[in-house]
Design a protein around this motif. Sequence first.
Motif, PDB file in Angstrom:
ATOM      1  N   THR A  75      -3.547  14.551   0.220  1.00  0.00           N
ATOM      2  CA  THR A  75      -4.974  14.318  -0.045  1.00  0.00           C
ATOM      3  C   THR A  75      -5.667  13.787   1.196  1.00  0.00           C
ATOM      4  O   THR A  75      -6.794  14.196   1.520  1.00  0.00           O
ATOM      5  N   LEU A  76      -5.005  12.894   1.896  1.00  0.00           N
ATOM      6  CA  LEU A  76      -5.573  12.346   3.123  1.00  0.00           C
ATOM      7  C   LEU A  76      -5.772  13.445   4.163  1.00  0.00           C
ATOM      8  O   LEU A  76      -6.808  13.492   4.831  1.00  0.00           O
ATOM      9  N   LEU A  77      -4.814  14.325   4.304  1.00  0.00           N
ATOM     10  CA  LEU A  77      -4.944  15.427   5.264  1.00  0.00           C
ATOM     11  C   LEU A  77      -6.134  16.319   4.917  1.00  0.00           C
ATOM     12  O   LEU A  77      -6.887  16.739   5.806  1.00  0.00           O
ATOM     13  N   ALA A  78      -6.305  16.612   3.634  1.00  0.00           N
ATOM     14  CA  ALA A  78      -7.444  17.438   3.207  1.00  0.00           C
ATOM     15  C   ALA A  78      -8.764  16.736   3.482  1.00  0.00           C
ATOM     16  O   ALA A  78      -9.761  17.359   3.864  1.00  0.00           O
ATOM     17  N   THR A  79      -8.766  15.430   3.310  1.00  0.00           N
ATOM     18  CA  THR A  79      -9.968  14.629   3.573  1.00  0.00           C
ATOM     19  C   THR A  79     -10.288  14.590   5.060  1.00  0.00           C
ATOM     20  O   THR A  79     -11.446  14.765   5.471  1.00  0.00           O
ATOM     21  N   LEU A  80      -9.279  14.371   5.867  1.00  0.00           N
ATOM     22  CA  LEU A  80      -9.475  14.314   7.320  1.00  0.00           C
ATOM     23  C   LEU A  80      -9.984  15.643   7.860  1.00  0.00           C
ATOM     24  O   LEU A  80     -10.823  15.677   8.770  1.00  0.00           O
ATOM     25  N   ALA A  81      -9.488  16.732   7.307  1.00  0.00           N
ATOM     26  CA  ALA A  81      -9.925  18.052   7.758  1.00  0.00           C
ATOM     27  C   ALA A  81     -11.424  18.239   7.559  1.00  0.00           C
ATOM     28  O   ALA A  81     -12.104  18.888   8.359  1.00  0.00           O
ATOM     29  N   LYS A  82     -11.956  17.640   6.495  1.00  0.00           N
ATOM     30  CA  LYS A  82     -13.387  17.751   6.199  1.00  0.00           C
ATOM     31  C   LYS A  82     -14.244  16.812   7.047  1.00  0.00           C
ATOM     32  O   LYS A  82     -15.401  17.128   7.349  1.00  0.00           O
ATOM     33  N   LEU A  83     -13.695  15.654   7.427  1.00  0.00           N
ATOM     34  CA  LEU A  83     -14.528  14.600   8.015  1.00  0.00           C
ATOM     35  C   LEU A  83     -14.273  14.309   9.485  1.00  0.00           C
ATOM     36  O   LEU A  83     -15.068  13.608  10.119  1.00  0.00           O
ATOM     37  N   LYS A  84     -13.183  14.812  10.053  1.00  0.00           N
ATOM     38  CA  LYS A  84     -12.804  14.375  11.402  1.00  0.00           C
ATOM     39  C   LYS A  84     -13.767  14.834  12.493  1.00  0.00           C
ATOM     40  O   LYS A  84     -13.781  14.260  13.583  1.00  0.00           O
ATOM     41  N   ASP A  85     -14.578  15.854  12.213  1.00  0.00           N
ATOM     42  CA  ASP A  85     -15.577  16.277  13.193  1.00  0.00           C
ATOM     43  C   ASP A  85     -16.889  15.505  13.057  1.00  0.00           C
ATOM     44  O   ASP A  85     -17.770  15.630  13.903  1.00  0.00           O
ATOM     45  N   GLU A  86     -17.012  14.719  11.983  1.00  0.00           N
ATOM     46  CA  GLU A  86     -18.233  13.949  11.737  1.00  0.00           C
ATOM     47  C   GLU A  86     -18.097  12.482  12.130  1.00  0.00           C
ATOM     48  O   GLU A  86     -19.086  11.835  12.480  1.00  0.00           O
ATOM     49  N   TYR A  87     -16.894  11.964  12.048  1.00  0.00           N
ATOM     50  CA  TYR A  87     -16.663  10.545  12.320  1.00  0.00           C
ATOM     51  C   TYR A  87     -15.462  10.385  13.243  1.00  0.00           C
ATOM     52  O   TYR A  87     -14.571  11.237  13.277  1.00  0.00           O
ATOM     53  N   LYS A  88     -15.452   9.267  13.946  1.00  0.00           N
ATOM     54  CA  LYS A  88     -14.258   8.914  14.702  1.00  0.00           C
ATOM     55  C   LYS A  88     -13.334   8.195  13.735  1.00  0.00           C
ATOM     56  O   LYS A  88     -13.619   7.084  13.283  1.00  0.00           O
ATOM     57  N   ILE A  89     -12.201   8.834  13.416  1.00  0.00           N
ATOM     58  CA  ILE A  89     -11.334   8.370  12.332  1.00  0.00           C
ATOM     59  C   ILE A  89      -9.974   7.952  12.871  1.00  0.00           C
ATOM     60  O   ILE A  89      -9.410   8.595  13.762  1.00  0.00           O
ATOM     61  N   GLY A  90      -9.441   6.883  12.295  1.00  0.00           N
ATOM     62  CA  GLY A  90      -8.081   6.450  12.562  1.00  0.00           C
ATOM     63  C   GLY A  90      -7.377   6.143  11.256  1.00  0.00           C
ATOM     64  O   GLY A  90      -8.025   5.845  10.245  1.00  0.00           O
ATOM     65  N   VAL A  91      -6.068   6.216  11.262  1.00  0.00           N
ATOM     66  CA  VAL A  91      -5.283   5.997  10.051  1.00  0.00           C
ATOM     67  C   VAL A  91      -4.174   4.984  10.325  1.00  0.00           C
ATOM     68  O   VAL A  91      -3.471   5.086  11.334  1.00  0.00           O
ATOM     69  N   MET A  92      -4.048   4.020   9.436  1.00  0.00           N
ATOM     70  CA  MET A  92      -2.938   3.073   9.476  1.00  0.00           C
ATOM     71  C   MET A  92      -2.016   3.394   8.305  1.00  0.00           C
ATOM     72  O   MET A  92      -2.428   3.305   7.146  1.00  0.00           O
ATOM     73  N   GLU A  93      -0.806   3.799   8.622  1.00  0.00           N
ATOM     74  CA  GLU A  93       0.176   4.185   7.607  1.00  0.00           C
ATOM     75  C   GLU A  93       1.111   3.013   7.322  1.00  0.00           C
ATOM     76  O   GLU A  93       1.786   2.522   8.224  1.00  0.00           O
ATOM     77  N   ALA A  94       1.165   2.578   6.086  1.00  0.00           N
ATOM     78  CA  ALA A  94       2.022   1.454   5.708  1.00  0.00           C
ATOM     79  C   ALA A  94       3.207   1.957   4.888  1.00  0.00           C
ATOM     80  O   ALA A  94       3.032   2.680   3.904  1.00  0.00           O
ATOM     81  N   ASP A  95       4.392   1.587   5.329  1.00  0.00           N
ATOM     82  CA  ASP A  95       5.616   1.925   4.606  1.00  0.00           C
ATOM     83  C   ASP A  95       6.632   0.815   4.809  1.00  0.00           C
ATOM     84  O   ASP A  95       6.567   0.074   5.794  1.00  0.00           O
ATOM     85  N   ILE A  96       7.564   0.735   3.886  1.00  0.00           N
ATOM     86  CA  ILE A  96       8.660  -0.211   4.051  1.00  0.00           C
ATOM     87  C   ILE A  96       9.477   0.164   5.279  1.00  0.00           C
ATOM     88  O   ILE A  96       9.919  -0.683   6.043  1.00  0.00           O
ATOM     89  N   ASP A  97       9.637   1.481   5.504  1.00  0.00           N
ATOM     90  CA  ASP A  97      10.363   1.968   6.675  1.00  0.00           C
ATOM     91  C   ASP A  97       9.907   3.399   6.955  1.00  0.00           C
ATOM     92  O   ASP A  97       9.113   3.952   6.200  1.00  0.00           O
ATOM     93  N   SER A  98      10.381   3.974   8.050  1.00  0.00           N
ATOM     94  CA  SER A  98      10.124   5.355   8.485  1.00  0.00           C
ATOM     95  C   SER A  98       8.750   5.486   9.136  1.00  0.00           C
ATOM     96  O   SER A  98       7.866   4.631   8.962  1.00  0.00           O
ATOM     97  N   ASP A  99       8.579   6.582   9.884  1.00  0.00           N
ATOM     98  CA  ASP A  99       7.289   6.869  10.513  1.00  0.00           C
ATOM     99  C   ASP A  99       6.865   8.304  10.222  1.00  0.00           C
ATOM    100  O   ASP A  99       6.087   8.899  10.958  1.00  0.00           O
ATOM    101  N   VAL A 100       7.363   8.851   9.126  1.00  0.00           N
ATOM    102  CA  VAL A 100       7.100  10.242   8.766  1.00  0.00           C
ATOM    103  C   VAL A 100       5.605  10.502   8.592  1.00  0.00           C
ATOM    104  O   VAL A 100       5.058  11.489   9.120  1.00  0.00           O
ATOM    105  N   ASP A 101       4.922   9.634   7.857  1.00  0.00           N
ATOM    106  CA  ASP A 101       3.508   9.870   7.565  1.00  0.00           C
ATOM    107  C   ASP A 101       2.645   9.753   8.813  1.00  0.00           C
ATOM    108  O   ASP A 101       1.707  10.534   9.012  1.00  0.00           O
ATOM    109  N   ALA A 102       2.942   8.787   9.672  1.00  0.00           N
ATOM    110  CA  ALA A 102       2.163   8.637  10.908  1.00  0.00           C
ATOM    111  C   ALA A 102       2.306   9.874  11.782  1.00  0.00           C
ATOM    112  O   ALA A 102       1.327  10.336  12.392  1.00  0.00           O
ATOM    113  N   LYS A 103       3.503  10.431  11.844  1.00  0.00           N
ATOM    114  CA  LYS A 103       3.710  11.655  12.616  1.00  0.00           C
ATOM    115  C   LYS A 103       2.903  12.804  12.031  1.00  0.00           C
ATOM    116  O   LYS A 103       2.301  13.595  12.765  1.00  0.00           O
TER     117      LYS A 103
END
Length: 222
Positions: free
Chosen positions: A49-77
Amino acid sequence: MGEFKVLEIKKSVFENNDREADKVRARLKEEKTFLLNLMSSPGSGKTTTLLATLAKLKDEYKIGVMEADIDSDVDAKTITEAGVKAIQLHTGGMCHLDAGMTVQGLDSFGADEYDFVVLENVGNLVCPAEFDTGASKNAMILSVPEGDDKPLKYPLMFTISDAVLINKIDTKSVFDFDDDAVVERIKKLNPKAEIFFISARTGEGIDAWCDWLRRQINEWNK
């Protein structure tokens, strides 16, 4: 026997966190940075859902994402590969983020350089609802396979969410999910909640969700 003191630890922890969260919101308002706290259970389609949202808005706003997980960096990648700056926050085994952790992320991220920052919280319908992160708005995702009874089982999550996204509506032919019942249950807990029926996979409903986000971002960053 000697006297003893009873400490209400949980109450103290929440009160201290709430004060810190208010400071975070004041900072974000001053810096004109809109922070969305996005929550859900694991497997609800949060990152999709976040990816679909970013695709719509990333050309309109300067966007950054903070990914929170107990472990791993899969989502940030995954987010970085989509062309949006992301950092990974490891919670050290904790099942939520609090305001102090949010501050650490904002400081290392340089969030004042962004119009819109998404905090993708740890996948969990319990702990993240209990701790105010200092976000401008809270949103949660409930997927159709999880069932329409979740507002009854996890009321706090639905009570604190400004927006509720019902995801995976393309699977309703497979699962027994009552749209009217889930809306009634959510509205009983939170009459002001905005509810969006979406499919992150097909894109259905994403435009309406993004229109709501635009209004919130623009109002916050005035």
